[in-house]
Structure formats: structure tokens, C-alpha cells
Write a protein that holds these residues in place. Structure first.
Motif, PDB file in Angstrom:
ATOM      1  N   PHE A 249      12.561 -18.556   7.826  1.00 24.66           N
ATOM      2  CA  PHE A 249      12.771 -18.930   9.219  1.00 24.66           C
ATOM      3  C   PHE A 249      13.137 -17.702  10.056  1.00 24.66           C
ATOM      4  N   LYS A 250      13.980 -16.831   9.491  1.00 24.82           N
ATOM      5  CA  LYS A 250      14.375 -15.621  10.221  1.00 24.82           C
ATOM      6  C   LYS A 250      13.192 -14.700  10.460  1.00 24.82           C
ATOM      7  N   ILE A 251      12.300 -14.621   9.478  1.00 23.57           N
ATOM      8  CA  ILE A 251      11.097 -13.806   9.650  1.00 23.57           C
ATOM      9  C   ILE A 251      10.207 -14.418  10.731  1.00 23.57           C
ATOM     10  N   ALA A 252      10.021 -15.738  10.657  1.00 26.59           N
ATOM     11  CA  ALA A 252       9.180 -16.417  11.647  1.00 26.59           C
ATOM     12  C   ALA A 252       9.739 -16.271  13.057  1.00 26.59           C
ATOM     13  N   ASP A 253      11.062 -16.193  13.167  1.00 26.07           N
ATOM     14  CA  ASP A 253      11.696 -16.107  14.481  1.00 26.07           C
ATOM     15  C   ASP A 253      11.462 -14.762  15.159  1.00 26.07           C
TER      16      ASP A 253
END
Length: 270
Positions: A249-253
Motif C-alpha cells: 500500500f505504501k508503494i502504491a501510495d
């Protein structure tokens, strides 16, 4: 058991229903929806045929939880209010919110409302309306009161054409005056790609609308003021996810193409 016979966009309501029931059975769920579990247990339908990817399951539950959070805070801030849940499907948000001061209206196709009547009972503050949201007559059932109005359109606008969305927003304004609107939206790219998702392919539903820049809504000439954009990739509800999922999720953000692919938009119409 009740035999379910729904087509295309109506059948898509089973996707978030099953996702919430499945999530509710987890040890550390994002949300608990006992009514979703009850409905799934009493419906004669092969939910596994929907082939809902785990990522989609998670995003649908995050969407529901974030909208729940917003609705709860809105009602706490404004007191007695009127809430319209458009394209409600078999969602049990009114139950999850648990606020006796809200006058709540669930709106969906007649076939959907007939199914809802097996599981939800109308009261003095909870109402069921059988209608497509693109029709006119149902709005006559919404009271004109000196209260705050909240309009919820979860999993709805992407299945409408832009002119239908504009017309709906305008007709709501004519009927109830100013209101707060919360809805989820795909990016333009995601709206084109989502048809390849297994569960969408299974139902045969058509996705028509996506938006990249929410500020474009103000150019529709309907008195829309864009307030906030909430991303599924960065919110307090993901803190209890497993380390790998939180990392993804952090990468996608980090990238607009992914964090804007599907998100919540909050507006004021006046």
C-alpha cells in the motif's frame, strides 16, 4: 434460501456483500458486518463464481469502512440529518452506523429492494425506495426539511454516464437544496481497465465513467465545491494489515496512477 436472479450492474452488488461477509470472519477484520454474513448465508448463489481477488476484497472493505467513518463523523457534527444512500445494494450501512437521529433512505432498483425486504424492515427513520436513481419520481419521497443532507453514492457513479451523473446531482439540488456528497470514483484509465477484472467480467456490467482531476467537477456548473480526496492506499484503517500488504500500500501510495486509480471524493453541492 432465496434464489437470486440479478443481471449486469445489479449483480455487482453481490461483490461487496460477499467481500464484507468474508472480511467479517477474519481474526482482525477491517470492518465487522454481521448482516452481510447473515445475508450471504441465506442467499442461494454461487459467490465463488465471482472470483473476487483478495486485493479487490480488501479495497471494497476499506471503501466501506472509510465511508462509514465519514458518515459517523458527519452525523455527530450535524446532529439530526437526512441521509440518502443511492444504489444501496444489500449494504447494511444504516445498521453499522447505529445513529437513531438520522432519517435514512436506501434507494435501489425494485428487484434489489425486494431482496432487501427479506433482511431489512422499514421504521419511522429507516426507509426503502424502489427506483433507479436516474428516474425522477423517487425524489418526491424525500422530505424537504431544514436539516443537513448527506448523499452517499458507493459503487454507483462508475456505472452511470457523465450526463446521468450531472442530471442526478442537479435533480437532487432542486429537491433538497444544499447537500454533502461522498462517492468513490475510478481514474479514467482504471475505468477502461476494470472490465477485465474477473468479478466484473462475470457480471457483464459496463463501467462508463472515471475522473482524474476532481477539480473538474467544479466546471460542471452545478454548484459543486470539491472538498477532499481520500485514498485507499493511505489511511488509518490499513495499520492493522499484515506487514507485506501495508508495504504494498505504501508503494502504491507513491504514484498517482495507483493511488488515484480508485478513491473517495467528497464534495459540497450548493
Amino acid at each position: 434460501m432465496n434464489k437470486i436472479a440479478l443481471t449486469e450492474e445489479k449483480e455487482t452488488l453481490l461483490i461487496p456483500l460477499f467481500a464484507k461477509a468474508k472480511e467479517s470472519r477474519k481474526k482482525h477484520p477491517i470492518l465487522i458486518d454481521k448482516k452481510a454474513v447473515e445475508i450471504v448465508n441465506h442467499i442461494d448463489y454461487d459467490f465463488k463464481s465471482l472470483k473476487i481477488p483478495e486485493k479487490t476484497n480488501l479495497l471494497l472493505c476499506l471503501r466501506a469502512k472509510l465511508i462509514d467513518n465519514f458518515v459517523k463523523n458527519f452525523l455527530l457534527e450535524h446532529g439530526q440529518s437526512v441521509a440518502l444512500h443511492l444504489g444501496c445494494g444489500l449494504d447494511s450501512r444504516y445498521n453499522r452506523i447505529g445513529n437513531p437521529d438520522v432519517d435514512w433512505y436506501d434507494v435501489d432498483f425494485e428487484e434489489v429492494i425486494e431482496i432487501r425486504k427479506h433482511f431489512f424492515k422499514e421504521t419511522g427513520s429507516y426507509h426503502l425506495i424502489s427506483s433507479s436513481v436516474t428516474e425522477d419520481k423517487w425524489l418526491e419521497k424525500i422530505p424537504r426539511e431544514n436539516k443537513q443532507y448527506l448523499v452517499i453514492a458507493e459503487g454507483l457513479f462508475m456505472y452511470l454516464k457523465e450526463d446521468e451523473i450531472k442530471s442526478l446531482i442537479s435533480r437532487l439540488k432542486e429537491r433538497i437544496g444544499s447537500y454533502t456528497l461522498i462517492f468513490d470514483a475510478f481514474s479514467v484509465l482504471m475505468a477502461k481497465k476494470v472490465k477485465y477484472q474477473p468479478s466484473i467480467k462475470k457480471t457483464g456490467a459496463k463501467v462508463y465513467w472515471g475522473i482524474d482531476n476532481p477539480e473538474d467537477l467544479t466546471g460542471w456548473g452545478l454548484g459543486i465545491q470539491f472538498i477532499e480526496e481520500q485514498y485507499f492506499t493511505s489511511n488509518e484503517e490499513i495499520k492493522n494489515l499484515d506487514p507485506f500488504t501495508k508495504f504494498m500500500f505504501k508503494i502504491a501510495d507513491l504514484f498517482p496512477v495507483t493511488n488515484k486509480a480508485h478513491r473517495l471524493l467528497i464534495c459540497r453541492v450548493s
